[in-house]
Design a protein around this motif. Structure first.
Motif, PDB file in Angstrom:
ATOM      1  N   PRO A   1       2.821   5.789  -2.934  1.00  0.00           N
ATOM      2  CA  PRO A   1       1.958   6.900  -4.290  1.00  0.00           C
ATOM      3  C   PRO A   1       2.374   8.069  -4.103  1.00  0.00           C
ATOM      4  N   THR A   2       2.514   8.765  -3.814  1.00  0.00           N
ATOM      5  CA  THR A   2       2.303  10.223  -4.084  1.00  0.00           C
ATOM      6  C   THR A   2       3.935  10.567  -4.793  1.00  0.00           C
ATOM      7  N   ASP A   3       4.611  10.325  -4.698  1.00  0.00           N
ATOM      8  CA  ASP A   3       5.801  10.656  -4.904  1.00  0.00           C
ATOM      9  C   ASP A   3       6.127  10.077  -6.634  1.00  0.00           C
ATOM     10  N   VAL A   4       5.136   9.348  -6.523  1.00  0.00           N
ATOM     11  CA  VAL A   4       5.675   8.353  -8.436  1.00  0.00           C
ATOM     12  C   VAL A   4       5.900   8.931  -9.635  1.00  0.00           C
TER      13      VAL A   4
ATOM     14  N   LYS B   1       0.956  -1.246   0.139  1.00  0.00           N
ATOM     15  CA  LYS B   1      -0.033  -0.057  -0.135  1.00  0.00           C
ATOM     16  C   LYS B   1       0.915   1.129   0.084  1.00  0.00           C
ATOM     17  N   ASP B   2       2.177   1.521   0.993  1.00  0.00           N
ATOM     18  CA  ASP B   2       2.449   2.453   0.949  1.00  0.00           C
ATOM     19  C   ASP B   2       4.245   2.589   0.008  1.00  0.00           C
ATOM     20  N   GLN B   3       4.275   1.652  -1.032  1.00  0.00           N
ATOM     21  CA  GLN B   3       4.956   1.774  -1.603  1.00  0.00           C
ATOM     22  C   GLN B   3       5.114   1.157  -3.451  1.00  0.00           C
ATOM     23  N   VAL B   4       5.619   1.984  -4.396  1.00  0.00           N
ATOM     24  CA  VAL B   4       5.319   2.357  -5.695  1.00  0.00           C
ATOM     25  C   VAL B   4       7.209   2.229  -6.233  1.00  0.00           C
TER      26      VAL B   4
ATOM     27  N   GLY C   1       3.255  -1.420  -7.682  1.00  0.00           N
ATOM     28  CA  GLY C   1       2.800  -1.303  -6.320  1.00  0.00           C
ATOM     29  C   GLY C   1       1.375  -0.093  -6.202  1.00  0.00           C
ATOM     30  N   ASN C   2       1.360   0.187  -5.455  1.00  0.00           N
ATOM     31  CA  ASN C   2       0.296   1.111  -5.275  1.00  0.00           C
ATOM     32  C   ASN C   2      -0.259   2.510  -5.987  1.00  0.00           C
ATOM     33  N   TYR C   3      -0.364   2.184  -7.963  1.00  0.00           N
ATOM     34  CA  TYR C   3       0.499   3.876  -8.357  1.00  0.00           C
ATOM     35  C   TYR C   3      -1.586   4.061  -8.033  1.00  0.00           C
ATOM     36  N   ASN C   4      -1.606   4.975  -8.647  1.00  0.00           N
ATOM     37  CA  ASN C   4      -2.595   5.707  -9.556  1.00  0.00           C
ATOM     38  C   ASN C   4      -3.240   4.757 -10.932  1.00  0.00           C
ATOM     39  N   ASP C   5      -3.750   4.852 -11.421  1.00  0.00           N
ATOM     40  CA  ASP C   5      -4.036   3.862 -12.591  1.00  0.00           C
ATOM     41  C   ASP C   5      -4.336   4.977 -13.194  1.00  0.00           C
ATOM     42  N   SER C   6      -5.164   6.290 -13.310  1.00  0.00           N
ATOM     43  CA  SER C   6      -5.741   7.367 -14.714  1.00  0.00           C
ATOM     44  C   SER C   6      -3.951   7.793 -14.433  1.00  0.00           C
ATOM     45  N   THR C   7      -3.525   8.776 -13.803  1.00  0.00           N
ATOM     46  CA  THR C   7      -2.448   9.205 -13.952  1.00  0.00           C
ATOM     47  C   THR C   7      -0.938   8.734 -14.451  1.00  0.00           C
ATOM     48  N   ILE C   8      -0.490   7.423 -14.067  1.00  0.00           N
ATOM     49  CA  ILE C   8       0.382   7.243 -14.010  1.00  0.00           C
ATOM     50  C   ILE C   8       0.869   6.577 -15.414  1.00  0.00           C
ATOM     51  N   ARG C   9      -0.386   6.370 -16.924  1.00  0.00           N
ATOM     52  CA  ARG C   9       0.404   6.603 -18.111  1.00  0.00           C
ATOM     53  C   ARG C   9       0.843   7.956 -18.856  1.00  0.00           C
ATOM     54  N   GLN C  10      -0.099   8.685 -17.943  1.00  0.00           N
ATOM     55  CA  GLN C  10       1.007  10.270 -19.034  1.00  0.00           C
ATOM     56  C   GLN C  10       2.286   9.971 -18.274  1.00  0.00           C
ATOM     57  N   LEU C  11       2.453   9.809 -16.876  1.00  0.00           N
ATOM     58  CA  LEU C  11       3.579  10.146 -16.439  1.00  0.00           C
ATOM     59  C   LEU C  11       4.181   9.144 -16.642  1.00  0.00           C
ATOM     60  N   ILE C  12       4.012   7.968 -17.100  1.00  0.00           N
ATOM     61  CA  ILE C  12       4.998   7.088 -17.436  1.00  0.00           C
ATOM     62  C   ILE C  12       5.703   7.599 -19.387  1.00  0.00           C
ATOM     63  N   CYS C  13       4.616   7.748 -20.271  1.00  0.00           N
ATOM     64  CA  CYS C  13       4.547   8.696 -21.558  1.00  0.00           C
ATOM     65  C   CYS C  13       5.407   9.989 -21.578  1.00  0.00           C
TER      66      CYS C  13
ATOM     67  N   ASN D   1       4.737 -14.449   3.399  1.00  0.00           N
ATOM     68  CA  ASN D   1       4.749 -12.652   3.893  1.00  0.00           C
ATOM     69  C   ASN D   1       5.090 -12.851   2.539  1.00  0.00           C
ATOM     70  N   ALA D   2       5.573 -13.310   1.789  1.00  0.00           N
ATOM     71  CA  ALA D   2       6.673 -12.460   0.059  1.00  0.00           C
ATOM     72  C   ALA D   2       5.223 -11.959  -0.547  1.00  0.00           C
ATOM     73  N   ILE D   3       4.052 -13.137  -0.839  1.00  0.00           N
ATOM     74  CA  ILE D   3       3.258 -12.665  -1.544  1.00  0.00           C
ATOM     75  C   ILE D   3       2.887 -11.376  -1.767  1.00  0.00           C
ATOM     76  N   LYS D   4       3.103 -10.536   0.203  1.00  0.00           N
ATOM     77  CA  LYS D   4       2.317  -9.129   0.454  1.00  0.00           C
ATOM     78  C   LYS D   4       3.156  -8.052  -0.004  1.00  0.00           C
ATOM     79  N   SER D   5       4.624  -8.233  -1.180  1.00  0.00           N
ATOM     80  CA  SER D   5       5.677  -7.416  -0.499  1.00  0.00           C
ATOM     81  C   SER D   5       6.097  -7.346  -2.217  1.00  0.00           C
ATOM     82  N   ASN D   6       6.257  -5.867  -3.109  1.00  0.00           N
ATOM     83  CA  ASN D   6       6.026  -5.884  -4.417  1.00  0.00           C
ATOM     84  C   ASN D   6       8.058  -6.358  -4.743  1.00  0.00           C
ATOM     85  N   ASP D   7       8.625  -6.716  -4.077  1.00  0.00           N
ATOM     86  CA  ASP D   7      10.036  -7.578  -4.580  1.00  0.00           C
ATOM     87  C   ASP D   7       9.435  -8.846  -5.263  1.00  0.00           C
ATOM     88  N   TYR D   8       7.965  -9.609  -4.395  1.00  0.00           N
ATOM     89  CA  TYR D   8       8.194 -10.914  -4.911  1.00  0.00           C
ATOM     90  C   TYR D   8       7.545 -10.569  -5.956  1.00  0.00           C
ATOM     91  N   TRP D   9       6.244  -9.484  -6.477  1.00  0.00           N
ATOM     92  CA  TRP D   9       5.393  -9.491  -7.444  1.00  0.00           C
ATOM     93  C   TRP D   9       6.543  -9.057  -8.318  1.00  0.00           C
TER      94      TRP D   9
END
Length: 397
Positions: A74-77, A2-5, A171-183, A333-341
Motif C-alpha cells: 500500500p505504501t509503494d503504490v 491488507k499488504d498488497q495492491v 487491494g488495500n489502497y488509499n481512496d483519498s490519494t489513489i485517484r490523483q496518482l492514477i490521473c 481461501n480464495a476470496i481473501k486474495s487479490n487475484d480472486y477479486w
C-alpha cells in the motif's frame, strides 16, 4: 489483501500483428523487456533504485493483446504506477543485460531435445495446435534469430497508444490519494487515434489425434496424456464448475483403478475447465495424464478411456462429496486474495459475467446425476487428442 495492491492492464493488440519472421522475438519478448532498463536507469541501476521498496510492473505480449501486471505494498503504490508509466513511455536498451539473458537461453536450451519429458510435452502441444508455427518450441538454434532492436521496436509499437486499454486496481489502497496518482500516471499515457484490433490467430484443434512414439531413455518409463475438447458447449459458470468437478473425480477414479488396483502407475492426474473470452471464444476441456509402467501401457490406456465413458453414466457419491468439500474450502481461501477479486471484477466488466454470487450454491447443488449429465453432453460433441511415449530407440512423433 491488507499488504498488497495489484494492477492489471490490458489493451491494444499483441503478437497476432507479427508474422513468422518474428517467431524468436515473440518467444522471448516478455523476458527481454523484463531485463531492460526503464527511464534513466539500466537494469542494475533500477534494481538499486528500488531497494527498500516493494513494487514492480511487467509488460507482456499475449496473442490477442498486450498486458501489464504490477504489484506493490500500500505504501509503494506510486512507485508501481511510475514503473507502469515508464513501461509505456521509456523502455531503455540494456545490452549487457540482454547478452546475459541470451547466454542463459543458450545454456538452458543446450540439451533440451535430449529430455524425453520435453519431447512428450512438445508432441502434445503440436497436436493440440495443429503444428502451428506460433506454438513450436523455442530451441537453441532460434536464439541467434533474436533481435534486441526489433523487440524494442515491437514494444514501442504496442505501447505507443493506450487508447482502449482497461486498468484494474485491486487491494488495500488509499481512496483519498489513489485517484490523483492514477490521473497523474495512467491518465498521462499517450492516447491518440485507435489501436488495431488483436486477433485470435490459433485455437486448439477440433480433430481427433492419436500419437505414439518411442524415445531413448536412461531410465525406461512411459507416459500418456489425453485431452478431450468441446468447442460447442455454451459457457455457463455451472458448466465450468461441473467440468472442474468431473476432472477431480476422474483423478480419484484413476488413482483407485490404475495405481491401487492395477499397480500400473505411481501417479495419475486429471482436471477439467471451461474457458470463455471477450471475443466470444469458448471451450470446455477435460485432461488426463498418467506416467506409467511401460509393460502396463495397454491396461492404463484402456482404463483411462473406459472410466471417462463410465463417468457419463455413473458418478461416485462419496467422491463427489469430497470434491465439493475441497472446492468450498478453496473458495473460502480464495476470496481473501487479490487475484480472486481481480478475476471476478475483470470478467464482470468485460463480459458481464457474475462468477461470484452463485459460486457456492452451484457447487453445493451438484449431484452425481448432474455431473454425469454434463460429462455425457460434453463427450457427445468432443474431439480427443491422445499422446503416448514409450521407451525404446528414438522415433519421431
Amino acid at each position: 489483501k491488507k499488504d498488497q495492491v495489484t494492477l492489471t492492464g490490458k489493451g491494444g493488440s499483441g503478437s497476432s500483428n507479427y508474422g513468422k519472421a518474428d517467431f524468436a522475438n515473440i518467444q522471448v519478448f516478455d523476458n527481454v523487456i523484463d531485463n531492460s532498463g526503464l527511464g534513466d536507469f539500466s537494469t542494475l541501476e533500477l534494481s538499486k533504485a528500488l531497494a527498500g521498496k516493494i513494487a514492480d510492473a511487467h509488460l507482456q505480449m499475449d496473442d490477442r493483446r498486450m498486458s501489464i501486471k504490477g504489484n506493490s505494498t500500500p505504501t509503494d503504490v506510486e512507485t508501481m504506477l511510475q514503473l507502469t508509466y515508464l513501461c509505456f513511455t521509456s523502455i531503455r536498451k540494456d545490452v549487457d543485460a540482454f547478452n546475459n539473458l541470451m547466454q542463459l537461453y543458450e545454456v538452458g536450451l543446450q540439451n533440451r531435445e535430449q529430455n524425453p519429458e520435453i519431447a512428450f510435452s512438445d508432441s502434445l502441444t503440436r497436436a493440440l495446435y495443429d503444428n502451428s508455427w506460433r506454438y513450436q518450441p523455442f530451441l537453441k538454434d532460434d536464439v541467434k534469430n533474436v533481435n534486441y532492436d526489433r523487440i524494442l521496436d515491437m514494444a514501442r509499437e504496442r505501447t505507443a497508444n493506450a487508447n482502449g486499454w482497461t486498468f484494474e486496481v485491486i487491494g488495500n489502497y488509499n481512496d483519498s490519494t489513489i485517484r490523483q496518482l492514477i490521473c497523474q500516471y495512467l491518465g498521462a499515457l499517450p492516447s491518440k487515434g485507435k489501436n488495431p484490433k488483436g486477433l485470435r490467430t490459433v485455437t486448439p484443434t477440433n480433430k481427433n489425434v492419436d500419437i505414439f512414439f518411442t524415445r531413448k531413455m536412461e531410465t525406461p518409463k512411459a507416459n500418456t496424456q489425453m485431452v478431450w475438447l468441446n468447442h460447442a458447449t455454451p459457457y455457463t459458470l455451472e458448466k465450468s464448475l461441473q467440468a472442474n468437478i468431473a476432472g477431480q473425480i476422474l483423478k480419484m477414479v484413476y488413482l483407485k483403478k490404475i495405481r491401487e488396483e492395477a499397480s500400473a502407475a505411481y501417479s495419475c492426474g486429471a482436471w477439467g475447465d471451461m474457458s470463455i473470452a471477450d471475443d466470444g471464444y469458448h471451450m470446455a476441456e477435460i485432461e488426463a495424464a498418467c506416467p506409467m509402467k511401460p509393460e502396463k501401457k495397454d491396461t492404463v490406456i484402456r482404463i483411462m478411456n473406459e472410466e471417462m465413458q463410465n463417468l457419463a453414466r455413473i458418478c461416485d457419491t462419496d467422491m463427489l462429496a469430497k470434491v465439493q468439500k475441497y472446492m468450498l474450502k478453496q473458495y473460502e481461501n480464495a476470496i481473501k486474495s487479490n487475484d480472486y477479486w481481480r478475476n471476478i471484477v475483470w470478467r464482470n466488466y468485460t463480459m458481464n459475467e457474475d462468477n461470484h454470487t452463485m459460486y457456492k450454491h452451484i457447487i453445493e447443488s451438484q449431484t452425481p446425476q448432474t455431473i454425469s449429465n454434463f460429462v455425457k453432453e460434453f463427450l457427445s460433441g468432443a474431439n480427443k487428442i491422445s499422446v503416448t511415449m514409450m521407451p525404446g530407440e528414438a522415433k519421431n512423433e
